[in-house]
Each structure stands twice: as C-alpha cells, then as structure tokens.
Design an enzyme around this catalytic site. Sequence first.
Site, short mmCIF file in Angstrom:
data_model
loop_
_atom_site.label_atom_id
_atom_site.label_comp_id
_atom_site.label_asym_id
_atom_site.label_seq_id
_atom_site.Cartn_x
_atom_site.Cartn_y
_atom_site.Cartn_z
N VAL A 1 0.83 -1.41 -0.11
CA VAL A 1 -0.30 -0.03 -0.24
C VAL A 1 0.92 1.02 -0.01
O VAL A 1 0.19 2.45 -0.50
CB VAL A 1 -0.56 0.16 1.21
CG1 VAL A 1 -1.92 -1.17 0.53
CG2 VAL A 1 -0.50 0.09 2.49
N LYS B 1 -5.74 7.26 11.92
CA LYS B 1 -7.35 6.52 12.09
C LYS B 1 -8.17 7.43 12.14
O LYS B 1 -8.96 7.33 11.61
CB LYS B 1 -7.54 5.63 12.69
CG LYS B 1 -6.32 4.56 12.43
CD LYS B 1 -6.62 3.48 10.74
CE LYS B 1 -5.55 2.15 11.18
NZ LYS B 1 -6.90 1.85 9.56
N TYR C 1 -0.95 6.46 15.15
CA TYR C 1 -2.06 5.52 15.31
C TYR C 1 -3.26 6.39 15.07
O TYR C 1 -4.30 6.26 14.56
CB TYR C 1 -1.94 3.94 15.58
CG TYR C 1 -2.90 3.25 15.66
CD1 TYR C 1 -2.63 2.43 13.95
CD2 TYR C 1 -4.59 2.78 16.22
CE1 TYR C 1 -3.96 1.47 14.45
CE2 TYR C 1 -5.27 2.51 15.90
CZ TYR C 1 -5.12 1.50 14.59
OH TYR C 1 -6.59 1.10 14.10
N SER D 1 -10.98 3.18 12.94
CA SER D 1 -10.14 2.76 14.70
C SER D 1 -10.82 3.34 15.92
O SER D 1 -11.11 4.33 15.05
CB SER D 1 -9.20 2.76 15.12
OG SER D 1 -9.05 1.76 16.21
#
Length: 278
Positions: free
Chosen positions: A82, A179, A175, A163
Amino acid sequence: MNSSDRGPGWTPEKRLDGKVAVVIGAGQSPGEGFGNGRATAMRFAREGARVLAVDRNIESAEETAALIRGEGFEAVAFAADVTRESELHQAMLDARQRWGSLDILHNNVGVSLGGGDADLMDLTEERFDNVCRINLRGTIFACKHAVSIMREQRSGVIVNVSSAAAVGKYPYAAYKATKAGVIAFTEQLALQNASFGIRANCILPGLIATPMAVDTRVREWNQPREQVEAERNAKVPLGRQGTGWDVANTALFLASDEANFITGISVLVDGGRVLNRI
C-alpha cells in the site's frame, strides 16, 4: 473448514451476488484466529462476491484465497504494497480486467506498534512517516484508483477501516492521528462522489482479538497471551474483545444494498468501550 470456523452470522443469502470486491489487507499477521481482512474477504465471498485478496505478503493473501476457494467460492490473490501507488493501481485494474467491474473496495490496512508507533515523546520522524504511509496514504491512493473506475461505472461502494482509537483514548500518537484522518477523508470521499452513485463509509473497530492486535502485544510486551487477552477483555463493557467476524459482518452490511441509503458514516464496532473514554 468446519462450521465453527464460519464465524457468527453466516448465511447463504448471497447479498453480494455478482459483485467484484477488492479487499486490501486480506492476509494477516502470524498468530491465532482470523484477522479483520481475512474474515471480510471470506464473508464477501460467501455472499457471492468475486474477491481479489490483496496483501503485500502474497503467501498470506494466497492462504486467504485458498480458504475461499476451498469453500467453493471465487478468489484470487494479488500482491501489492500500500505504500506503492502503482501497485494499488494495478490491483484495481486487475479486478476490472479479470471480472469486468469493480463494485466494492474494502481498505483494511493499519499498523501501530508493529509499524513503530510510540508515545509522542518517543516518536521519530521515520516511524511517524511509516505509520502515515501505511494507514492514511495507502487508504487514500487505493480509493483514488478505485474511484476512477467507479465513476465510469457510476456505481460502487468503499468501506474504509479506521479505528475506535480515532475517537477514544489511545496512547500512541501516529496511529490515532492517521486513523482520525481516515474518518475525515471518508467523509470527503462520500460527499464528493455521491453524484456518481458511489457510497463511502468507515468502520471503527475497538479491541478486536486479531493476530495483529494480540500477538503483536504478546511479543512487544513480553507477556503471556492469556494476560494480554484478559486485560483487553476487562476494558470492554460487553466483557470480551470482538473478533474479525464482527468487523466482517459490519463490512458486509455497508457493502450490500441493505445500506444503499447510507454514506459518509463511521460505525463503531467496539462492544461499548468508547463509552468509557471519559
């Protein structure tokens, strides 16, 4: 595969009959149980979709495709990283060339500790950039090349996996930020592509007992698996972690015609844990 491996909510209803689905992140990390991507690829296939199981680890993608074919459904493994836009582009083209359309894109990609995430004071540029390339940039460029095809068709569904960390407490900076970015991007995607007949929605998993989540923490924290799972279970109001099938069932609904008047939303799949965020 025996009936206990099917996961809850399995039905033969064929809600995706004749559809072509690309599942990014259809492989999974080593460990126990089913990851979100593998479970979703299998769920889509059981409902009639032809699935391109995409992962940077072609062996893991092939394992997923083999499980699907072993149940009598159609799936092909495809290798793509990706972080490389050209490979994402080729995945979308392969699905259309192979089966004639691209009806569903499911983006199930995300790393935290495994990608080098950390508390803000311990975060480096290199680690932040790595998490961002995978979690946010990878999702955006996969959508770019799917949307190109879907606009020509004037139809399509995109399901992005964000998330619950994006809207609740989470200790690691990259993160959470990336997200949260996936949610904002999905809202923009839904608004700007509604006139083309394209829907886009987001899933926000909470504490899910996947190999990436549990086994990574067992290794990183050097703790027994039972301890890691018990601590995670205790944080969820329903008293247990979710499974990859909980995420897969939500993805199935959003990808199906049952959700044909739903776009731009974010669905929490977290057993009520976000309610404890304050």
